[in-house]
Design an enzyme around this catalytic site. Structure first.
Site, PDB file in Angstrom:
ATOM      1  N   ASP A 129       0.844  -1.195   0.000  1.00 47.91           N
ATOM      2  CA  ASP A 129       0.000   0.000   0.000  1.00 47.91           C
ATOM      3  C   ASP A 129       0.879   1.245   0.000  1.00 47.91           C
ATOM      4  OD1 ASP A 129      -2.433   1.246  -0.194  1.00 47.91           O
ATOM      5  OD2 ASP A 129      -2.785   1.317   1.962  1.00 47.91           O
ATOM      6  N   HIS A 136      -4.356  13.884   1.237  1.00 46.91           N
ATOM      7  CA  HIS A 136      -4.623  13.018   2.405  1.00 46.91           C
ATOM      8  C   HIS A 136      -3.417  13.045   3.348  1.00 46.91           C
ATOM      9  CE1 HIS A 136      -5.819   9.454   4.729  1.00 46.91           C
ATOM     10  NE2 HIS A 136      -4.611   8.988   4.533  1.00 46.91           N
ATOM     11  N   GLU A 201     -10.641   3.961   3.751  1.00 41.20           N
ATOM     12  CA  GLU A 201      -9.739   4.762   2.930  1.00 41.20           C
ATOM     13  C   GLU A 201     -10.043   4.474   1.472  1.00 41.20           C
ATOM     14  OE1 GLU A 201      -5.637   4.182   4.136  1.00 41.20           O
ATOM     15  OE2 GLU A 201      -5.865   5.661   5.746  1.00 41.20           O
ATOM     16  N   GLU A 203      -9.200   4.164  -2.149  1.00 38.14           N
ATOM     17  CA  GLU A 203      -7.967   3.957  -2.919  1.00 38.14           C
ATOM     18  C   GLU A 203      -8.275   3.252  -4.225  1.00 38.14           C
ATOM     19  OE1 GLU A 203      -4.608   2.372  -0.863  1.00 38.14           O
ATOM     20  OE2 GLU A 203      -5.287   3.047   1.111  1.00 38.14           O
ATOM     21  N   ASP A 235      -9.102   0.434   2.102  1.00 35.71           N
ATOM     22  CA  ASP A 235      -8.127   0.080   3.137  1.00 35.71           C
ATOM     23  C   ASP A 235      -8.729   0.455   4.495  1.00 35.71           C
ATOM     24  OD1 ASP A 235      -5.856  -0.482   4.589  1.00 35.71           O
ATOM     25  OD2 ASP A 235      -4.843   1.381   4.045  1.00 35.71           O
ATOM     26  N   ARG A 239      -8.380   3.876  13.450  1.00 37.76           N
ATOM     27  CA  ARG A 239      -7.516   5.029  13.757  1.00 37.76           C
ATOM     28  C   ARG A 239      -6.985   5.010  15.179  1.00 37.76           C
ATOM     29  NH1 ARG A 239      -6.281   6.070   8.723  1.00 37.76           N
ATOM     30  NH2 ARG A 239      -8.077   6.640   7.455  1.00 37.76           N
ATOM     31  N   GLN A 242      -4.253   2.540  15.271  1.00 30.64           N
ATOM     32  CA  GLN A 242      -3.166   3.084  14.453  1.00 30.64           C
ATOM     33  C   GLN A 242      -2.358   4.120  15.237  1.00 30.64           C
ATOM     34  OE1 GLN A 242      -4.649   4.800  10.812  1.00 30.64           O
ATOM     35  NE2 GLN A 242      -2.634   5.189   9.962  1.00 30.64           N
ATOM     36  N   LYS A 255      -4.641  -2.034  10.214  1.00 28.64           N
ATOM     37  CA  LYS A 255      -4.949  -2.133   8.792  1.00 28.64           C
ATOM     38  C   LYS A 255      -5.164  -3.571   8.327  1.00 28.64           C
ATOM     39  CE  LYS A 255      -3.684   2.224   7.534  1.00 28.64           C
ATOM     40  NZ  LYS A 255      -4.454   3.125   6.668  1.00 28.64           N
ATOM     41  N   THR A 259      -9.223  -5.675   3.978  1.00 30.75           N
ATOM     42  CA  THR A 259      -9.103  -4.750   2.853  1.00 30.75           C
ATOM     43  C   THR A 259     -10.113  -5.239   1.822  1.00 30.75           C
ATOM     44  OG1 THR A 259      -6.721  -4.577   3.259  1.00 30.75           O
ATOM     45  CG2 THR A 259      -7.517  -3.788   1.123  1.00 30.75           C
ATOM     46  N   GLU A 375     -10.486  12.589   7.681  1.00 26.89           N
ATOM     47  CA  GLU A 375     -10.382  13.923   7.091  1.00 26.89           C
ATOM     48  C   GLU A 375     -11.720  14.658   7.126  1.00 26.89           C
ATOM     49  OE1 GLU A 375      -7.872  13.413   3.237  1.00 26.89           O
ATOM     50  OE2 GLU A 375      -8.389  11.458   4.061  1.00 26.89           O
TER      51      GLU A 375
END
Ligand code: CA
Length: 432
Positions: A129, A136, A201, A203, A235, A239, A242, A255, A259, A375
């Site tokens: 990844d 971002h 996420e 992607e 993904d 948080r 993380q 993570k 996925t 975000e």
């Protein structure tokens, strides 16, 4: 249009082409005859092996039953050289077009998507990844390091890490809320609990075609010969896990629990009309020579419009449609797919057929273009208000997140990517 791109655009891109599969001719469909993405499927409820097919309208053409490939070749098509794939695309286009050359039995090689179960588009070998979404990276960096959001390597090195292949799931599979170590604010020891800051996420996935031998880097001008095409990729990210675990080695359990990948690989051939130059402002560091080349400069980017939708359990119960959370574009990526391939192999690392590269979260520069809730809710400080009155900082159990993507250009037919979807399922039983 530049000469070298003209050579990639052929009769299969003709805007006026229509298919005898009538559903492919709908104006806003993802899978017109100009697209022809690859995926794997079987009859719903069957225990058969996966079959390689191509999406056309609301159906799937079985490539073996259509006599286009031998059964033993099914697993090898992604490793074919591009010229052979282009020939297959031409045969598909000629056979599926109205008044075309299809054998009479092609209609019997069609399976309605509603009767099919879709798998991952191929067996995924390795998963990397990247972090190409500079908006971002800046927005997230600002949450953690207000004075120094973008680390100095970002504009030189396409940043990436190796992810987990075993938990890559086909679109539609439920996502179990992960549990792990979280450090509560002000505490001096972590607790183990289900993530409260579960996020998505947005992607793109880059599916590798022919690989390279160990020790033999792929030069940037050959990089795209090693790519079959693109998918959508979610993904999923915890948080809170993380934030506590990411230093010094980066993402791990935040993570690797899931996925999600969309079922269809939109080929580079189908994307040819939507290529754009790769431009680096003169005020920015210019890519090092191994990340620079004439093709990449002229056509390195692809204009793909991206969208994220959510519908909650309550919204579904009330019959409300999913609501769009954001729009962004693949053009906002700081590095191109050719640069990612060249960078991944510059040290001699070998890519293999079926490897998957994630682009990283593709957010736009403006308000409402964030490709993650982190975000959009500004780190959870500004919850989003959904139609129906619910609010979200992060994902709740029962939330369904769907990605969509499409390409449009004057003089060409719109093509789409299908859907990349997952519903959050809660942890049962007590936390540790
Ligand atoms: Ca990511």
């Amino acid at each position: 249009m530049p000469e070298d791109l003209v050579s990639m655009i052929d009769e299969t891109h003709e805007q006026t082409l229509e298919s005898w599969v009538e559903s492919a001719n709908a104006a806003d469909g993802d899978f017109p005859i100009q697209n022809l993405p690859f995926g794997r499927f079987r009859a719903r409820g069957a225990a058969d092996e996966w079959r390689l097919g191509v999406a056309i309208g609301d159906s799937i053409l079985d490539l073996v039953e259509a006599g286009l490939i031998e059964k033993r070749e099914s697993g090898a098509v992604f490793g074919w050289p591009r010229t052979r794939r282009v020939a297959l695309r031409k045969a598909l286009s000629r056979g599926l077009r109205r008044g075309g050359s299809a054998r009479p039995d092609w209609a019997e090689a069609l399976t309605p998507m509603g009767e099919a179960e879709l798998a991952l588009p191929c067996e995924i070998r390795g998963y990397t990844d990247f972090y190409t979404g500079i908006h971002h990276a800046t927005a997230v960096g600002r949450l953690f390091r207000p004075d120094n959001p973008l680390l100095p390597n970002y504009k030189w090195v396409p940043i990436g890490y190796h992810g987990r292949t075993s938990s890559i799931l086909p679109s539609g599979r439920a996502i179990l809320r992960p549990r792990g170590q979280v450090m509560p604010a002000g505490a001096d020891r972590p607790v183990v609990e289900p993530s409260r800051r579960l996020d998505y996420e947005l992607e793109l996935g880059i599916v590798i075609g022919p690989g390279n031998a160990l020790g033999q880097p792929i030069p940037i001008d050959q990089a795209e010969d090693h790519i079959v095409g693109l998918t959508l990729l979610n993904d999923w990210s915890a948080r809170d896990l993380q934030a506590f675990e990411y230093q010094p080695l980066g993402p791990f359990l935040a993570k690797n629990f899931a996925t999600t990948l969309s079922p269809w690989v939109v080929t580079l051939e189908a994307l040819a009309p939507f290529r754009r130059p790769f431009e680096r402002a003169p005020t920015e560091p210019q890519p090092l020579p191994y990340l620079d080349g004439p093709w990449n400069r002229a056509h390195g980017q692809v204009a793909i419009g991206l969208e994220v939708f959510i519908d909650t359990e309550r919204m579904r119960a009330q019959g409300m449609p999913a609501v769009r959370l954001s729009r962004s574009s693949a053009l906002d990526a700081y590095w191109t797919m050719a640069q990612l391939v060249a960078h991944h192999t510059v040290n001699g690392c070998n890519l293999q057929t079926g490897d998957l590269l994630g682009t990283g979260t593709l957010s736009g520069p403006d308000e409402g273009q964030g490709g993650s809730l982190l975000e959009l809710s500004r780190g959870g400080r500004q919850p989003l208000v959904l139609p129906g009155g619910e609010s979200r900082s992060f994902l709740e159990d029962g939330d369904c997140v769907s990605f969509a993507a499409s390409c449009t250009a004057p003089g060409f037919r719109r093509i789409g990517f299908g859907s990349c979807t997952g519903v959050i399922v809660g942890q049962t039983g007590s936390a540790s």
